[in-house]
Scaffold this motif. Structure first.
Motif, short mmCIF file in Angstrom:
data_model
loop_
_atom_site.label_atom_id
_atom_site.label_comp_id
_atom_site.label_asym_id
_atom_site.label_seq_id
_atom_site.Cartn_x
_atom_site.Cartn_y
_atom_site.Cartn_z
N VAL A 131 33.54 34.44 36.49
CA VAL A 131 33.60 35.90 36.54
C VAL A 131 33.51 36.47 35.13
CG1 VAL A 131 35.10 37.87 37.06
CG2 VAL A 131 34.89 35.99 38.70
N VAL A 136 33.87 43.25 35.16
CA VAL A 136 34.98 43.81 35.94
C VAL A 136 35.43 45.14 35.34
CG1 VAL A 136 37.36 43.43 36.71
CG2 VAL A 136 35.73 41.53 36.70
N SER A 139 32.70 47.82 36.05
CA SER A 139 32.75 48.21 37.46
C SER A 139 33.95 49.12 37.73
CB SER A 139 32.83 46.96 38.35
OG SER A 139 31.67 46.20 38.26
N ALA A 157 42.51 44.62 39.20
CA ALA A 157 41.12 44.36 39.61
C ALA A 157 40.70 42.94 39.25
CB ALA A 157 40.18 45.37 38.94
N LEU A 158 41.09 42.46 38.07
CA LEU A 158 40.72 41.11 37.67
C LEU A 158 41.41 40.08 38.57
CD1 LEU A 158 39.15 39.34 35.71
CD2 LEU A 158 41.16 39.34 34.21
N GLU A 160 42.35 40.49 41.62
CA GLU A 160 41.70 40.54 42.93
C GLU A 160 40.34 39.84 42.89
OE1 GLU A 160 40.51 43.80 46.41
OE2 GLU A 160 41.12 44.47 44.41
N ARG A 161 39.61 40.05 41.79
CA ARG A 161 38.29 39.43 41.66
C ARG A 161 38.42 37.92 41.60
NH1 ARG A 161 34.10 37.82 41.95
NH2 ARG A 161 32.11 38.41 41.01
N HIS A 165 37.94 38.38 46.22
CA HIS A 165 37.63 39.58 46.98
C HIS A 165 36.50 40.34 46.29
CE1 HIS A 165 41.16 38.71 49.32
NE2 HIS A 165 41.93 38.75 48.23
N GLY A 166 35.41 40.55 47.01
CA GLY A 166 34.26 41.24 46.43
C GLY A 166 33.41 40.35 45.56
N GLY A 167 33.63 39.03 45.65
CA GLY A 167 32.90 38.10 44.80
C GLY A 167 31.74 37.44 45.52
N VAL A 172 36.54 30.89 42.41
CA VAL A 172 36.39 31.22 40.99
C VAL A 172 37.02 30.12 40.17
CG1 VAL A 172 37.06 32.83 39.16
CG2 VAL A 172 36.30 33.71 41.38
#
Length: 411
Positions: A131, A136, A139, A157-158, A160-161, A165-167, A172
């Motif tokens: 990632v 991030v 966005s 957000a990081l 969650e990423r 989620h949303g990846g 990861v």
């Protein structure tokens, strides 16, 4: 399809590789000259890209996989390639690489680029995602978040990423910083306070502009993707993160998660100021990050591969590779690898292709790496510097085990 060549030691040829930094391949097509190296525009016009050691290596090793003789002309090669199903082209080259796993940087994903899972599928390998820290942030900025809310919002957000989620739909394995392209690597080691971050975000979001493509129209290494892949703000404008405080902030947020953090170092397209990409500039930050336990992965490194090896020697959590410099050096990859291994502990060096777009770059990266490693080890065996068991163990370490351990891919 075997990757073995007569001059490659059998255990090197047979070693499944973990490519710890790479990108997706194109579903179809691709500009052969434009993607071969880091040049663009007039610098690759009239076939200039192929008048290089990288071009000679391409024409030596790639044509046989399409049923042509080695050293076939690029015109004949392009014609044969265009006559094959694109999926077959991807399959032939990626299947020939002997890959076990791919850690795919998804920070730039233009239309037509295959996902990590799709790319790895052609290689019969496992897929993991890397990632991009700045993506991030960009966005998040596109959502209209306020400067005051940004520090907590970014941390959330990081996290969650990283959770997926949303990846990309795969796990990861690590994170990546492109500070080298945006502000250089002379980063203060100090963790910025939230108040400093809020002030920096206010400056950043107060200067929104259309990021475009950083001066060229296509992907070139880590450069051409740095501007426009974040979120979209007012009037379609995307803020390009280029503030030293914010780069430090996102790096520290990544370190707090304990995942490996990749840093672009050295060689890249002309958007990078190469003299600001010496990894020695990271020394203060490396000292500061060490207590977090987050591994630091120095990518590419050329022409600073010896400096990167020194840092990997003296910092317990620092690792190094050669990345796309391997296929760009062509026949000189053997000499380059020998230089890179002069100082670095052999438990701290990893394989990376940094391939993007063209499946041929995966193939060249793996093949030239195997040939270079084999030549290095054969020289040590001939000189009595190591025994056969040592050479086999070093092959396992560099080819896969170091990456599996650092990224916890088996755990």
């Amino acid at each position: 399809m075997s990757v073995a060549q007569p001059s490659v030691l059998p255990f090197v040829a047979a070693q499944p590789l973990v490519d710890h930094h790479c990108h997706g391949v194109l579903r179809a097509g691709g500009d052969l000259a434009g993607l071969l190296n880091e040049a663009d525009g007039a610098a690759v016009a009239d076939g200039m890209a192929f008048d290089s050691l990288a071009g000679l290596a391409f024409r030596r090793w790639c044509p046989p996989l399409l049923g042509l003789e080695s050293h076939a002309s690029i015109e004949d090669y392009a014609e044969r390639r265009a006559g094959l199903d694109p999926a077959e082209v991807n399959r032939r080259f990626l299947d020939a690489c002997g890959l076990r796993a791919l850690c795919v940087d998804t920070g730039y994903a233009p239309g037509g680029l295959l996902s990590p899972a799709e790319t790895a599928g052609f290689a019969g390998a496992a897929a993991f995602e890397i990632v991009r820290l700045e993506q991030v942030a960009e966005s998040l900025a596109g959502t209209g978040v306020s400067a005051a809310a940004f520090p907590d919002a970014y941390r959330a957000a990081l996290s969650e990423r990283v959770a997926g989620h949303g990846g990309s739909g795969v796990s990861v394995a690590g994170l990546k910083s492109i500070a080298a392209y945006r502000v250089g690597l002379d980063l203060d080691g100090r963790r910025p306070a939230d108040a400093e971050v809020v002030a920096a975000v206010s400056r950043w979001l107060g200067g929104r502009y259309d990021a475009g493509d950083d001066g060229h129209g296509g992907y070139k290494g880590d450069g051409g993707d740095e501007g426009g892949d974040g979120g979209t703000g007012e009037g379609g404008r995307v803020p390009r993160l280029a503030d030293e405080v914010l780069h430090r902030f996102v790096i520290w947020c990544g370190a707090d998660l304990g995942l490996p953090i990749q840093f672009h170092v050295g060689y890249g397209d002309r958007d990078v100021d190469l003299h600001r990409c010496n990894p020695l500039l990271l020394t203060g930050l490396l000292r500061a990050l060490e207590p977090t336990g987050a591994p630091v992965m120095l990518l590419h490194n050329y022409p600073y591969h010896r400096e990167a090896g020194y840092l990997a020697q003296v910092f317990p959590l620092v690792y190094a590779d050669l990345g796309l410099a391997t296929h760009n050096a062509g026949a000189r990859a053997t000499a380059l690898l020998a230089e890179a291994l002069e100082m670095v502990p052999l438990r701290k060096f990893l394989f990376s292709s940094d391939a993007f777009g063209l499946p041929e770059l995966y193939y060249l990266g793996t093949l030239l790496f195997r040939r270079a490693l084999s030549s290095f080890l054969a020289g040590r065996l001939d000189d009595g510097d190591m025994g056969l068991a040592d050479a086999e163990r070093v092959t396992r370490l560099i080819g896969a085990e170091n990456a599996l351990r650092a990224y916890r891919l088996d755990g």
